[in-house]
Each structure stands twice: as structure tokens, then as C-alpha cells.
Design a protein around this motif. Structure first.
Motif, PDB file in Angstrom:
ATOM      1  N   TRP A  60      27.183  75.395  53.470  1.00  0.00           N
ATOM      2  CA  TRP A  60      27.549  75.966  54.773  1.00  0.00           C
ATOM      3  C   TRP A  60      29.065  75.892  54.936  1.00  0.00           C
ATOM      4  O   TRP A  60      29.652  74.815  54.739  1.00  0.00           O
ATOM      5  CB  TRP A  60      26.916  75.171  55.913  1.00  0.00           C
ATOM      6  N   ARG A  61      29.686  77.007  55.280  1.00  0.00           N
ATOM      7  CA  ARG A  61      31.122  76.974  55.557  1.00  0.00           C
ATOM      8  C   ARG A  61      31.358  76.218  56.847  1.00  0.00           C
ATOM      9  O   ARG A  61      30.756  76.496  57.880  1.00  0.00           O
ATOM     10  CB  ARG A  61      31.677  78.395  55.805  1.00  0.00           C
ATOM     11  N   HIS A  62      32.263  75.238  56.802  1.00  0.00           N
ATOM     12  CA  HIS A  62      32.680  74.549  58.013  1.00  0.00           C
ATOM     13  C   HIS A  62      34.123  74.963  58.275  1.00  0.00           C
ATOM     14  O   HIS A  62      34.723  75.674  57.462  1.00  0.00           O
ATOM     15  CB  HIS A  62      32.549  73.029  57.796  1.00  0.00           C
ATOM     16  N   LEU A  63      34.701  74.518  59.381  1.00  0.00           N
ATOM     17  CA  LEU A  63      36.106  74.851  59.661  1.00  0.00           C
ATOM     18  C   LEU A  63      36.990  74.254  58.576  1.00  0.00           C
ATOM     19  O   LEU A  63      36.723  73.175  58.051  1.00  0.00           O
ATOM     20  CB  LEU A  63      36.506  74.287  61.022  1.00  0.00           C
ATOM     21  N   LEU A  70      36.479  74.098  53.580  1.00  0.00           N
ATOM     22  CA  LEU A  70      35.590  72.938  53.615  1.00  0.00           C
ATOM     23  C   LEU A  70      34.142  73.419  53.702  1.00  0.00           C
ATOM     24  O   LEU A  70      33.797  74.229  54.556  1.00  0.00           O
ATOM     25  CB  LEU A  70      35.933  72.073  54.835  1.00  0.00           C
ATOM     26  N   THR A  71      33.339  72.922  52.784  1.00  0.00           N
ATOM     27  CA  THR A  71      31.936  73.340  52.730  1.00  0.00           C
ATOM     28  C   THR A  71      31.037  72.114  52.829  1.00  0.00           C
ATOM     29  O   THR A  71      31.347  71.070  52.260  1.00  0.00           O
ATOM     30  CB  THR A  71      31.651  74.047  51.389  1.00  0.00           C
ATOM     31  N   LEU A  72      29.947  72.261  53.568  1.00  0.00           N
ATOM     32  CA  LEU A  72      28.947  71.195  53.608  1.00  0.00           C
ATOM     33  C   LEU A  72      27.851  71.518  52.599  1.00  0.00           C
ATOM     34  O   LEU A  72      27.451  72.675  52.469  1.00  0.00           O
ATOM     35  CB  LEU A  72      28.332  71.072  55.003  1.00  0.00           C
ATOM     36  N   ARG A  73      27.384  70.487  51.903  1.00  0.00           N
ATOM     37  CA  ARG A  73      26.331  70.720  50.903  1.00  0.00           C
ATOM     38  C   ARG A  73      25.160  69.783  51.179  1.00  0.00           C
ATOM     39  O   ARG A  73      25.349  68.594  51.435  1.00  0.00           O
ATOM     40  CB  ARG A  73      26.895  70.446  49.506  1.00  0.00           C
ATOM     41  N   PHE A 100      26.939  79.350  57.968  1.00  0.00           N
ATOM     42  CA  PHE A 100      28.112  78.777  58.627  1.00  0.00           C
ATOM     43  C   PHE A 100      27.670  77.691  59.596  1.00  0.00           C
ATOM     44  O   PHE A 100      26.582  77.763  60.150  1.00  0.00           O
ATOM     45  CB  PHE A 100      28.872  79.866  59.401  1.00  0.00           C
ATOM     46  N   THR A 101      28.541  76.703  59.816  1.00  0.00           N
ATOM     47  CA  THR A 101      28.177  75.647  60.766  1.00  0.00           C
ATOM     48  C   THR A 101      28.368  76.160  62.188  1.00  0.00           C
ATOM     49  O   THR A 101      29.072  77.135  62.430  1.00  0.00           O
ATOM     50  CB  THR A 101      29.049  74.388  60.575  1.00  0.00           C
TER      51      THR A 101
END
Ligand SMILES: [Zn+2]
Length: 414
Positions: A60-63, A70-73, A100-101
Motif C-alpha cells: 500500500w502506498r503511504h505518504l 514509503l510503502t506498507l507491506r 493506498f493508505t
């Protein structure tokens, strides 16, 4: 301080914890996990007890963090929901179908409301078509589905987009100036869908509805809102007169075949003719003065347009009614076919036009909203669906207050 502790503190994602961190070609990747103990179904959002296995890791793309992507996995779990069957769990930082977040989407929503298309795509590094989908989710999340309470004076407008091939019907609350309802289409059925959403009780409380002269809208309103006065929107009516004037001008241009110079001059009167007199430049004013001498027909048409606007500026309904009668008689006998046609329309809808004056509805406000909507429509090129356009209109014109996401410092023990 450990990197994960640092990230947990600065990212401040609710109900999630950073477990690991990795630098890749694209930027920083954070491995996260929900802190909620009970998993929820991604379909119906209800808690589920039965957890199957885990799926492949998703991103998920974060800010951005200090300008770095910055990506969340996380590898979401498969859950067995009693209602939906086997689905993927809901993660606390994003909507089920989004890459996206929430924080990222909120910021995109804020920017889409305030800035140009280019600014939004460039700053957030997302395609404009993706912005459309994101705005749809933001609006769905933040705006109440039903904004139809307490309506008394509403305006119905059709909006064309994609070079007039597609239409959206928009309902505005004249009291607040907000868009309260919108749907693709422009026929009676579209408006009937609005009255179905409104319900008979609230429909009965409508006092006035402004519409354009389309028969489809007239029948839908008189059927459903029995207590409402039907008012013909001043701008729609005035546009008819402006169109008639432009038709006369074009005919005059065609008539001057033997004089290229005169033809060119006539062609260039268009903007001067259609403008409000107080907005004319000195050159345009001269053009009109010359026109009075050189083309009596076109100048007469111009005066008819101006006097029509002046009549609608007046305040007393009975005066407006009698002045409009005088005007239609003038137009019918003017020898100008386009004006005779408008005159017949005005006669037919005289009550609705006079009602506009009687209710004293501020057209400045609805024109303000309409102007805003037109700007949004122009910006919407590249948004390929009516849904995306409607989402953008609701984002900008429903009174929604959005702020860019701000993380709050939170201290975790990891
Ligand atoms: Zn479910």
C-alpha cells in the motif's frame, strides 16, 4: 533507538505496528501488522473468528517520508465470514479495494479539492485517473450517503461533459448552495430517482424547484413535488435569448458575401454582443456603437437581449409579467425568427419565469456553484467515468471540509 520504533512513532498509523523495514529500488518498505486482535471481514467489515491462511504480501502506498516513497507491506489473512464466505481480512490502514493508505487518500482528496490536476498528479505521483477512484472512496467515506434532509428550495441542472455527449443531473440546495445529489443521465427517470431517494414525505416539503425548461424535468417535478412552485432558472432562459442573438449574428455574417471587410467586422462582434454592457472594453463599446449605424437588424437583436436581462433584474413580479408580455410581443413582431421562437417559449413558461422573481432566489449563489461545477468539469478531462466526475463535484461542492493527513506522535514499545 531502533528503526522500527522510530517509524512507529513518526508514521502514527492507527491500529498498526511496524515490524520491519527494508530499502528497495523504489524507496522505503515497512512491514506492518494490524494490532487489532480480532480480524474483520473485508466484505462486510464484521469481526470474524475463523482465520484460514495468509495470502501473498500486498503493498500500500503511504505518504512519502522526507521525499522518499514509503510503502506498507503485509500479507493479509484469509478469513471465513458467516455472511460473505471466505474473503480477505480488512486492514486498518486502507479500504478493501485500495492500494493506498487512508492517509494517502485523504491528502489526495484535499489536493484534488484545492489544486489543479497537474499539481495533484505530480505531487502525489499518481495518474489523474487514479485520483478519480481515490476521490470516489474519500467522498464515500466522509460524506453522509443521504444529504437530503431539510430541503425546501432546490435547483436541478443538467451538466454536459465529454464534449456534450454525456450528461449528469445535479441537485443543488439553494439555501446552502451545496450539491446534495448527482447522477448520470438527464431524463425524467434520472430525476425520478432523486425523488425516490428523497421519499414522499420530504418531497412534499419542497417549496420551490428551479429547473431548465426541459419537459422531462417539468413532468418529474410536478408529479413528485406537489407543493413546489416550478421556477425556470434565469440563466437557462437568458441563454435562450443569447443563442437567438448569436443565430441572428451568424445569419447576418452569411448575408454579407460581397464585402469581406464588413464580414470580418461582423464576425468579431460576437463577444461584445453577448457580454453584459458593464463588462465591455472600450474597443467593444466602439464596435457596438458602429453596429448601431451599420447593421440595424443585429443591433435590434442586441437591444432585445439587453432589455430581456433588464426585465429579469426587476423585483416586482407583476411588473416583470407585464414587461415580459411587452417583450414577447416586440420579439414576435421583430421579423427575427430566432427571437420569435424564444418569445413563444417565454409565453408558454411565463408563470415559471415570473416565479423566479417572486421567490427572490439568489441566482448569484447558484450561478456561483454552477461556475464552480463547470471549472471542475473542465478539470475532469481524463476522468473517464461519470462516477469520477460526480465524486469530484461532491468533493468540491458538498461543503466537505478536508485537511491533509497529519500524523500524531505515538510511542510504541517494540
Ligand atoms: Zn463478511
Amino acid at each position: 533507538m531502533r528503526a522500527t520504533t522510530l517509524l512507529n512513532t513518526v508514521l502514527g498509523i492507527k491500529f498498526a505496528i511496524v515490524k520491519g523495514v527494508e530499502f528497495t529500488d523504489t524507496g522505503l518498505v515497512c512491514d506492518v501488522e494490524p494490532t487489532t486482535t480480532i480480524a474483520r471481514c473485508g466484505g462486510c467489515f464484521r469481526p470474524v473468528s475463523q482465520v484460514h491462511d495468509t495470502r501473498k504480501a500486498r503493498h500500500w502506498r503511504h505518504l512519502d517520508l522526507a521525499g522518499m516513497s514509503l510503502t506498507l507491506r503485509y500479507a493479509p489473512r484469509r478469513v471465513n465470514c458467516t455472511r460473505c464466505g471466505v474473503t480477505t481480512e480488512l486492514v486498518p490502514w486502507a479500504e478493501p479495494m485500495s492500494w493506498f493508505t487512508h492517509a494517502f487518500e485523504q491528502t489526495v482528496g484535499y489536493l484534488a479539492k484545492e489544486a489543479s490536476k497537474t499539481v495533484v498528479s505530480t505531487m502525489m505521483r499518481v495518474a489523474w485517473s487514479t485520483v478519480g477512484a481515490i476521490v470516489g472512496r474519500v467522498v464515500g467515506r466522509l460524506l453522509p450517503g443521504d444529504q437530503l434532509n431539510g430541503l425546501t428550495h432546490i435547483g436541478v441542472d443538467e451538466l454536459s461533459y465529454r464534449k456534450h455527449h454525456k450528461y449528469v443531473t445535479i441537485v443543488t440546495d439553494h439555501v446552502t448552495g451545496r450539491v446534495v445529489w448527482a447522477r448520470e443521465g438527464k431524463n425524467a427517470d434520472t430525476l425520478k430517482a432523486f425523488f425516490a431517494d428523497l421519499g414522499s414525505e420530504r418531497s412534499a416539503r419542497l417549496e420551490a424547484v428551479t429547473i431548465d425548461r426541459s419537459q422531462a424535468y417539468i413532468s418529474a417535478v410536478s408529479e413528485s413535488a406537489k407543493n413546489a412552485t416550478i421556477i425556470f432558472d434565469r440563466f437557462h432562459v437568458q441563454r435562450l435569448v443569447q443563442d437567438a442573438l448569436d443565430e441572428v449574428r451568424r445569419a447576418e455574417v452569411r448575408a454579407v458575401v460581397e464585402d469581406p471587410q464588413g464580414r470580418r467586422e461582423l464576425k468579431h462582434t460576437r463577444f461584445a454582443l453577448l457580454k453584459n454592457p458593464w463588462n465591455l472594453t472600450a474597443i467593444e463599446e466602439t464596435k457596438l456603437t458602429d453596429l448601431a449605424k451599420t447593421n440595424a437588424t443585429l443591433y435590434r437583436a442586441y437591444l432585445m437581449k439587453e432589455s430581456f436581462a433588464a426585465i429579469l433584474d426587476r423585483r416586482q413580479p407583476h411588473v416583470v409579467r407585464s414587461k415580459l408580455r411587452e417583450w414577447t410581443s416586440w420579439a414576435l413582431h421583430s421579423g427575427l425568427k430566432p427571437f420569435a421562437k424564444v418569445a413563444r417559449t417565454v409565453e408558454k413558461h411565463l408563470d415559471g419565469i415570473v416565479a423566479y422573481v417572486a421567490t427572490g432566489l439568489s441566482n448569484a449563489r447558484s450561478e456561483g456553484t454552477n461556475g464552480k461545477i463547470r471549472t471542475i468539469t473542465r478539470r475532469s478531462y481524463g476522468l473517464h467515468s461519470a462516477q469520477a466526475l460526480i465524486a469530484l463535484i461532491r468533493l468540491c461542492c458538498s461543503g466537505l471540509i478536508l485537511k491533509p493527513f497529519q500524523a500524531t506522535l505515538r510511542f510504541h514499545q517494540t
